[in-house]
Design an enzyme around this catalytic site. Structure first.
Site, PDB file in Angstrom:
ATOM      1  N   GLY A   1       0.789  -1.231   0.000  1.00 30.64           N
ATOM      2  CA  GLY A   1       0.000   0.000   0.000  1.00 30.64           C
ATOM      3  C   GLY A   1       0.822   1.284   0.000  1.00 30.64           C
TER       4      GLY A   1
ATOM      5  CG  ASP B   1       3.015  -5.186  17.166  1.00 27.96           C
ATOM      6  OD1 ASP B   1       2.418  -4.098  16.954  1.00 27.96           O
ATOM      7  OD2 ASP B   1       2.460  -6.152  17.702  1.00 27.96           O
ATOM      8  CB  VAL B   2       3.675   0.559  15.432  1.00 31.18           C
ATOM      9  CG1 VAL B   2       4.522   0.550  14.172  1.00 31.18           C
ATOM     10  CG2 VAL B   2       2.196   0.376  15.114  1.00 31.18           C
TER      11      VAL B   2
ATOM     12  CG  ASN C   1       2.473   4.150   6.004  1.00 31.78           C
ATOM     13  OD1 ASN C   1       1.731   4.952   5.445  1.00 31.78           O
ATOM     14  ND2 ASN C   1       2.403   2.841   5.791  1.00 31.78           N
TER      15      ASN C   1
ATOM     16  CE1 TYR D   1      -7.636   4.675   9.603  1.00 26.47           C
ATOM     17  CE2 TYR D   1      -9.125   6.237   8.572  1.00 26.47           C
ATOM     18  CZ  TYR D   1      -7.918   5.572   8.599  1.00 26.47           C
ATOM     19  OH  TYR D   1      -6.984   5.816   7.615  1.00 26.47           O
TER      20      TYR D   1
ATOM     21  N   PRO E   1      -3.850  11.575   3.404  1.00 24.07           N
ATOM     22  CG  PRO E   1      -2.830   9.497   3.114  1.00 24.07           C
ATOM     23  CD  PRO E   1      -3.188  10.510   4.158  1.00 24.07           C
TER      24      PRO E   1
ATOM     25  CB  ILE F   1     -10.572   7.822  -1.549  1.00 20.74           C
ATOM     26  CG1 ILE F   1     -11.572   8.475  -0.580  1.00 20.74           C
ATOM     27  CG2 ILE F   1     -11.017   6.420  -1.954  1.00 20.74           C
ATOM     28  CD1 ILE F   1     -12.947   8.717  -1.175  1.00 20.74           C
ATOM     29  CB  VAL F   2      -4.907   5.708  -1.131  1.00 19.19           C
ATOM     30  CG1 VAL F   2      -3.741   5.280  -2.007  1.00 19.19           C
ATOM     31  CG2 VAL F   2      -4.677   7.110  -0.580  1.00 19.19           C
TER      32      VAL F   2
ATOM     33  CB  THR G   1      -4.289   0.608  -0.153  1.00 18.33           C
ATOM     34  OG1 THR G   1      -5.169   1.060   0.888  1.00 18.33           O
ATOM     35  CG2 THR G   1      -3.455   1.776  -0.656  1.00 18.33           C
TER      36      THR G   1
HETATM   37  P1  NAD Z   1      -2.744  -1.057   4.286  1.00 15.11           P
HETATM   38  O1  NAD Z   1      -3.721  -1.752   5.164  1.00 15.11           O
HETATM   39  O2  NAD Z   1      -2.708  -1.411   2.831  1.00 15.11           O
HETATM   40  O3  NAD Z   1      -1.257  -1.227   4.866  1.00 15.11           O
HETATM   41  C1  NAD Z   1      -0.995  -0.996   6.229  1.00 15.11           C
HETATM   42  C2  NAD Z   1       0.285  -1.719   6.612  1.00 15.11           C
HETATM   43  O4  NAD Z   1       0.492  -1.487   8.030  1.00 15.11           O
HETATM   44  C3  NAD Z   1       0.215  -3.237   6.407  1.00 15.11           C
HETATM   45  O5  NAD Z   1       1.356  -3.677   5.709  1.00 15.11           O
HETATM   46  C4  NAD Z   1       0.158  -3.783   7.827  1.00 15.11           C
HETATM   47  O6  NAD Z   1       0.803  -5.054   7.977  1.00 15.11           O
HETATM   48  C5  NAD Z   1       0.893  -2.707   8.611  1.00 15.11           C
HETATM   49  N1  NAD Z   1       0.543  -2.738  10.040  1.00 15.11           N
HETATM   50  C6  NAD Z   1      -0.685  -2.858  10.593  1.00 15.11           C
HETATM   51  N2  NAD Z   1      -0.580  -2.924  11.933  1.00 15.11           N
HETATM   52  C7  NAD Z   1       0.738  -2.841  12.238  1.00 15.11           C
HETATM   53  C8  NAD Z   1       1.476  -2.872  13.446  1.00 15.11           C
HETATM   54  N3  NAD Z   1       0.876  -3.022  14.636  1.00 15.11           N
HETATM   55  N4  NAD Z   1       2.832  -2.746  13.386  1.00 15.11           N
HETATM   56  C9  NAD Z   1       3.458  -2.615  12.185  1.00 15.11           C
HETATM   57  N5  NAD Z   1       2.816  -2.606  11.003  1.00 15.11           N
HETATM   58  C10 NAD Z   1       1.461  -2.719  11.031  1.00 15.11           C
HETATM   59  O7  NAD Z   1      -3.031   0.511   4.503  1.00 15.11           O
HETATM   60  P2  NAD Z   1      -2.710   1.780   3.551  1.00 15.11           P
HETATM   61  O8  NAD Z   1      -3.945   2.114   2.815  1.00 15.11           O
HETATM   62  O9  NAD Z   1      -1.437   1.565   2.838  1.00 15.11           O
HETATM   63  O10 NAD Z   1      -2.539   2.907   4.684  1.00 15.11           O
HETATM   64  C11 NAD Z   1      -1.270   3.314   5.197  1.00 15.11           C
HETATM   65  C12 NAD Z   1      -1.506   4.463   6.173  1.00 15.11           C
HETATM   66  O11 NAD Z   1      -2.191   5.534   5.502  1.00 15.11           O
HETATM   67  C13 NAD Z   1      -2.400   4.078   7.360  1.00 15.11           C
HETATM   68  O12 NAD Z   1      -1.953   4.747   8.532  1.00 15.11           O
HETATM   69  C14 NAD Z   1      -3.755   4.588   6.934  1.00 15.11           C
HETATM   70  O13 NAD Z   1      -4.593   4.839   8.046  1.00 15.11           O
HETATM   71  C15 NAD Z   1      -3.384   5.851   6.194  1.00 15.11           C
HETATM   72  N6  NAD Z   1      -4.402   6.297   5.226  1.00 15.11           N
HETATM   73  C16 NAD Z   1      -4.835   5.486   4.228  1.00 15.11           C
HETATM   74  C17 NAD Z   1      -5.809   5.949   3.340  1.00 15.11           C
HETATM   75  C18 NAD Z   1      -6.348   5.121   2.196  1.00 15.11           C
HETATM   76  O14 NAD Z   1      -7.240   5.606   1.496  1.00 15.11           O
HETATM   77  N7  NAD Z   1      -5.872   3.917   1.950  1.00 15.11           N
HETATM   78  C19 NAD Z   1      -6.339   7.241   3.506  1.00 15.11           C
HETATM   79  C20 NAD Z   1      -5.881   8.038   4.543  1.00 15.11           C
HETATM   80  C21 NAD Z   1      -4.905   7.555   5.408  1.00 15.11           C
END
Ligand code: NAD
Length: 261
Positions: free
Chosen positions: A16, A64-65, A91, A157, A187, A189-190, A192
């Site tokens: 993602g 693990d964050v 992230n 969230y 971001p 709406i991405v 992923t």
């Molecule tokens: P995603 O679910 O595709 O990827 C998230 C990654 O975080 C995964 O690889 C997962 O294994 C990892 N992760 C989850 N819990 C974890 C933990 N405890 N420790 C370490 N790693 C962990 O999500 P994404 O769409 O790539 O989103 C990335 C960031 O951007 C997130 O913080 C999300 O909230 C934010 N975001 C996403 C969007 C969207 O539209 N996709 C929009 C706004 C914000």
């Protein structure tokens, strides 16, 4: 080992947006520490390989964050392996679609553990390392458009991302004296795995077929297309570079014009 090359950690970088950011920072010439959960190490390897194939330098790591010792160990590992740390991209994040009336306290806590407490651990660990190195450094967190206006059915969230915005401002205030800048990206709406899940769950709640909830929400994007990770990576590249040295405490939207800050 040269300590000239700048070093960045990206968490949640197995897929993602995190993967997109890690690849971009690799192309920018940074040594990227690609970190994710134990169970996501296949994706970590893919990201590392993609960076190396593009001529960059990357190292995979487990984190693990939600576990402060694990976050501290990641920073220690980076300092040992790469000699220093310059940029920390917090992230990793999770989303869950549920109405507030039906939200369980355990699920609410889980969202806060990853998206808020996890960001706190990452910001603190990075700042401690930067101060040990004599100051300077860039901390960048993952917020969202919902840090400015929530989405219904994504209440906890949304609250967690408002908290990231607040923590980013407080950290910028406290660590400016160490020449550390702290910013966040928002971001929209991405497309992923996270939005696959949101689309599926929103669709189930609203009686929509697969893809319809995403399409409905995408109508609010002024620029007329769903975002891709590289849209976000381009902003993070700027926030990671010296071009943004005079920017701190900001949560910057990169959403194609859904929300105005
Ligand atoms: P995603 O679910 O595709 O990827 C998230 C990654 O975080 C995964 O690889 C997962 O294994 C990892 N992760 C989850 N819990 C974890 C933990 N405890 N420790 C370490 N790693 C962990 O999500 P994404 O769409 O790539 O989103 C990335 C960031 O951007 C997130 O913080 C999300 O909230 C934010 N975001 C996403 C969007 C969207 O539209 N996709 C929009 C706004 C914000």
């Amino acid at each position: 080992m040269s300590t000239e090359q700048r070093v960045a950690i990206v968490t949640g970088a197995a897929r993602g947006i995190g993967k997109g950011i890690a690849e971009r920072l690799g192309r920018d010439g940074l040594h990227v520490i690609v970190a994710d959960l134990e169970g996501a190490q296949a994706g970590v390897e893919e990201t590392v390989t993609a960076i190396e194939h593009a001529g960059g330098r990357a190292t995979g790591a487990v984190v693990d964050v939600t576990d402060e010792a694990s976050v501290d160990a990641l920073v220690e590992f980076t300092a040992e392996k790469a000699g220093k740390l310059d940029v920390f991209i917090a992230n990793a994040g999770i989303a869950q679609v549920e109405s507030l009336l039906d939200y369980s306290s355990a699920d609410f806590q889980r969202v806060l553990d990853v998206n808020v407490t996890g960001v706190f651990y990452q910001y603190r660990s990075a700042a401690r390392q930067f101060i040990k190195q004599g100051g300077g450094g860039k901390i960048i967190g993952a917020a969202s458009i919902v840090a400015f206006r929530p989405f219904a059915l994504l209440g906890p969230y949304s609250a967690s991302k408002w908290a990231v915005r607040g923590l980013t401002q407080a950290a910028a205030m406290e660590w400016a004296e160490h020449k550390i800048t702290v910013n966040a990206y928002g971001p929209g709406i991405v497309g992923t795995a996270m939005w696959d899940l949101i689309d599926e769950k929103l669709g189930a709640k609203q009686g929509l077929a697969k893809g319809e909830a995403l399409a409905e929400n995408a109508k609010s994007i002024l620029l007329g297309r769903v975002s891709v990770p590289n849209d976000v990576a381009q902003l993070v590249s700027y926030l990671s570079s010296e071009d943004s040295d005079y920017v701190t405490g900001q949560t910057i939207l990169v959403d194609g014009g859904i929300q105005f800050s």
